[in-house]
Scaffold this motif. Structure first.
Motif, short mmCIF file in Angstrom:
data_model
loop_
_atom_site.label_atom_id
_atom_site.label_comp_id
_atom_site.label_asym_id
_atom_site.label_seq_id
_atom_site.Cartn_x
_atom_site.Cartn_y
_atom_site.Cartn_z
N GLN A 1 4.26 4.73 -14.57
CA GLN A 1 3.11 5.46 -14.81
C GLN A 1 3.12 6.19 -16.14
O GLN A 1 2.08 6.23 -16.66
N LYS A 2 4.44 6.63 -16.59
CA LYS A 2 4.30 7.30 -17.55
C LYS A 2 4.17 6.49 -18.95
O LYS A 2 3.27 6.77 -19.97
N ALA A 3 4.61 5.04 -18.82
CA ALA A 3 4.24 3.98 -19.93
C ALA A 3 2.90 3.76 -19.99
O ALA A 3 2.52 3.65 -21.13
N THR A 4 2.37 3.73 -18.81
CA THR A 4 0.83 3.12 -19.00
C THR A 4 -0.14 4.53 -19.58
O THR A 4 -1.08 4.30 -20.01
N ILE B 1 1.02 6.44 -21.95
CA ILE B 1 1.27 6.44 -23.58
C ILE B 1 0.77 5.25 -24.21
O ILE B 1 0.44 5.53 -25.32
N HIS B 2 1.07 4.28 -23.50
CA HIS B 2 0.66 2.92 -24.17
C HIS B 2 -0.79 2.87 -24.68
O HIS B 2 -1.76 3.22 -23.82
N ALA B 3 -1.13 2.34 -25.84
CA ALA B 3 -2.42 2.03 -26.34
C ALA B 3 -3.32 0.99 -25.23
O ALA B 3 -4.44 1.22 -25.01
N LYS B 4 -2.63 0.13 -24.68
CA LYS B 4 -3.44 -0.73 -23.60
C LYS B 4 -3.35 -0.33 -22.25
O LYS B 4 -4.21 -0.77 -21.52
N GLY B 5 -2.77 0.86 -22.16
CA GLY B 5 -3.09 1.39 -20.81
C GLY B 5 -2.54 0.91 -19.60
O GLY B 5 -1.40 0.07 -19.69
N ILE B 6 -3.38 0.74 -18.40
CA ILE B 6 -2.58 -0.08 -17.27
C ILE B 6 -2.80 -1.60 -17.45
O ILE B 6 -2.07 -2.25 -16.75
N ALA B 7 -3.41 -2.00 -18.65
CA ALA B 7 -3.17 -3.49 -18.95
C ALA B 7 -2.01 -4.04 -19.02
O ALA B 7 -1.67 -5.15 -18.67
N ILE B 8 -0.94 -3.26 -19.46
CA ILE B 8 0.37 -3.53 -19.72
C ILE B 8 1.08 -3.84 -18.25
O ILE B 8 2.04 -4.45 -18.39
N MET B 9 0.41 -3.70 -17.01
CA MET B 9 1.24 -3.95 -15.89
C MET B 9 0.49 -5.38 -15.57
O MET B 9 0.98 -5.67 -14.21
N SER B 10 -0.29 -6.10 -15.98
CA SER B 10 -0.96 -7.45 -15.58
C SER B 10 -0.65 -8.27 -16.67
O SER B 10 -0.62 -7.95 -17.81
#
Length: 559
Positions: A243-246, A248-257
């Protein structure tokens, strides 16, 4: 036949220089950091311990069996750790955690590709390899076939894979030294080359094994501590970490897919990683270091566990780096890339695991992880040098040139001379390709192992109809097509040679080159109606009995 064999060998080797120019264990540009005395001190300590082990091993290395296989007396657990140490490179540690840091979930998919080859080795290869072979996988491939042509092909495949891997590791060593120790590139390359020669020339497989075991233990320990500290910062809740990573990351929730990738390219990459693992000569060689087939199976079981655990750790480290490093003061820098200003981690994404070590463990742990990252390269290049030396001395010199009549003393002398030559070659290649982006070199090594070594090894153990003509022609077609398709594909043809469009549209050739290798090996085998081919087919039943029972297989040396 011999004329075509020589032509195919020269053609395959001739493509190497141009290919090498095209292609690191550590991808992208690096910036030299301040001198890290903690890392240097810890690394000197590691080198001191491993040289002491080399001295101990040298006193116990008396025969060819001792030199190539450590006398065959390594236990399954020890060999599993050594295999893991051989396989878990600096590229895996820094590269995959950097990939997770940049792309999230996609980084895990890539690391799984490296892992899934191990069940294939466990269920298809390990036991039969140990029962049929003595020192190299060429012993198995040529068991019932003509020694000269098959061993020549196997040695060529081995040396091509070793050369590609060595280039990647040596350039990676130079970049790591600049990143982690703050020393000069050339210092790193010469240091790795000299230490590699000392480990292998004096200590043989026994010294190499213990270098790999020590490296695996300290790498797993360091990565475990990092992952523990990352999870401790979020109350041991992976959900909170994601949750924290998404956020902060510029790609948001997209990094989980999963990201968008060409399905054929992805399948081809998966095939290279899966079947290439079962064709890497320095990995296959490790199965001759144990006393019997049971220990060989245990080796793969332990290695798979250690490697799988390690890749889970890199996933946690990558997401931990997103959570704890992104946008933090002093850890980000603005650089110009392709005329545009971009914000990145200091030193680039490859420094994600190193910066994270500093954040969770302070200066001492930062130095420890830096030293471990560099020590990983020593363990890998020692295994590569040993497999290259055995291909020349055992397969070419003893079996092809001397036709099996070479004495052990002269064979070991050739092996040590080859090790020295490989060390010099590794240093030269490392210095020549300093400025080249060699990121895909390891991938190419896997593609060649999957396209050339694996089909011949697999069919020699499982198909009665295999003949010498089929194995050699099919194997060389696999090798040459893998190299050729990489050259005319996007990675070299467009990115390096600057053509507008690639002749071959995919970056990874294994799906096509491995299929060609299997097809032509089958075709030229069934078309071979010679008397020699009929005799080779008749010998399969005896080979199969030995591969399943181990009757007649060599045991461990008595010390």
């Amino acid at each position: 036949m011999n004329k075509w064999l020589k032509f195919a060998a020269y053609a395959a080797l001739a493509t190497l220089p141009g290919l090498a120019m095209a292609s690191g264990a550590i991808e992208g540009e690096v910036q030299k950091q301040a001198t890290n005395w903690t890392a240097i001190t810890l690394f000197v300590l590691f080198v001191g311990v491993t040289l002491g082990i080399t001295y101990w091993a040298a006193r116990r290395t008396r025969s060819a069996s001792d030199f190539y296989t450590g006398g065959g007396g390594i236990t399954g657990l020890q060999n599993g750790l050594a295999i893991a140490g051989d396989y878990m490179s600096a590229a895996s540690f820094l590269g995959i955690s950097a990939m997770v840091f940049d792309k999230g979930y996609d980084g895990l998919i890539y690391s799984m590709g490296f892992l899934v080859g191990w069940p294939i080795i466990l269920f298809l290869v390990a036991e039969r390899l140990r029962n049929l072979g003595k020192f190299t996988f060429a012993d198995v491939a040529s068991y019932r076939l003509q020694q000269g042509p098959v061993r020549t092909f196997a040695a060529t495949g081995t040396l091509v894979v070793v050369a590609l891997y060595l280039i990647a590791q040596m350039v990676g060593a130079g970049k790591l030294i600049q990143l982690l120790f703050g020393l000069e590139y050339s210092v790193a390359v010469v240091l790795v080359g000299v230490l590699m020669v000392m480990y292998v020339m004096f200590g043989g497989m026994l010294a190499t094994t213990w270098v790999q075991i020590i490296k695996a233990v300290i790498l797993l320990s360091g990565a475990s501590f990092m992952a523990f500290m990352v999870l401790a910062s979020v109350g041991f809740s992976p959900e909170m970490m994601f949750q924290k990573a998404t956020e902060i990351h510029a790609k948001g929730i997209a990094i989980m897919s999963p990201g968008k990738a060409d399905p054929i390219d992805s399948i081809s990459l998966g095939i290279a990683l899966m079947f290439g693992t079962a064709g890497l000569p320095h990995i296959l060689m490790r199965f001759f270091t144990v006393s019997n087939a049971k220990e060989a199976r245990k080796s793969v079981f332990f290695a798979t566990g250690f490697i799988g655990y390690f890749y889970i750790l890199t996933f946690v480290i990558g997401f931990g780096a997103i959570m704890l490093l992104l946008n933090q003061p002093g850890l980000m820098e603005t650089v110009t890339k392709n005329g545009k200003e971009v914000t990145q981690l200091v030193g680039g994404s490859n420094m994600a695991a190193i910066h994270l070590a500093h954040v969770v463990g302070g200066n001492v742990f930062y130095g420890f992880i830096s030293a471990v990252a560099f020590a990983t390269i020593l363990a890998v290049v020692a295994g590569l040098a040993l497999s290259g030396a055995s291909a020349v001395s055992h397969d070419l010199y003893a079996s092809v040139i001397k036709k099996g009549k070479a004495d052990e003393k002269s064979e070991m002398r050739v092996s040590k001379i080859t090790t020295l030559c490989l060390g010099v070659l590794a240093i030269v290649l490392g210095l020549v390709f300093e400025k080249q982006n060699i990121a895909f070199m390891v991938g190419l090594a896997f593609s060649i192992a999957a396209s050339a070594n694996f089909p011949v090894l697999f069919l020699s153990m499982f198909w009665k109809g295999l003949t010498t003509r089929g194995a050699v022609i099919g194997g060389f077609i696999g090798l040459i097509s893998a190299v050729g398709l990489i050259v005319v594909g996007p990675t070299v043809w467009v990115d390096v040679m600057k053509h507008e469009a690639a002749i071959f549209p995919y970056k990874n050739p294994a799906l096509f080159s491995m299929t060609m290798a299997f097809f032509f090996t089958w075709l030229f085998s069934v078309l071979d109606t010679s008397k020699a081919a009929a005799e080779e087919k008749q010998k399969f039943d005896a080979q199969f009995v030995r591969s399943m029972t181990g009757i007649g297989a060599s045991g461990a040396s008595k010390h």
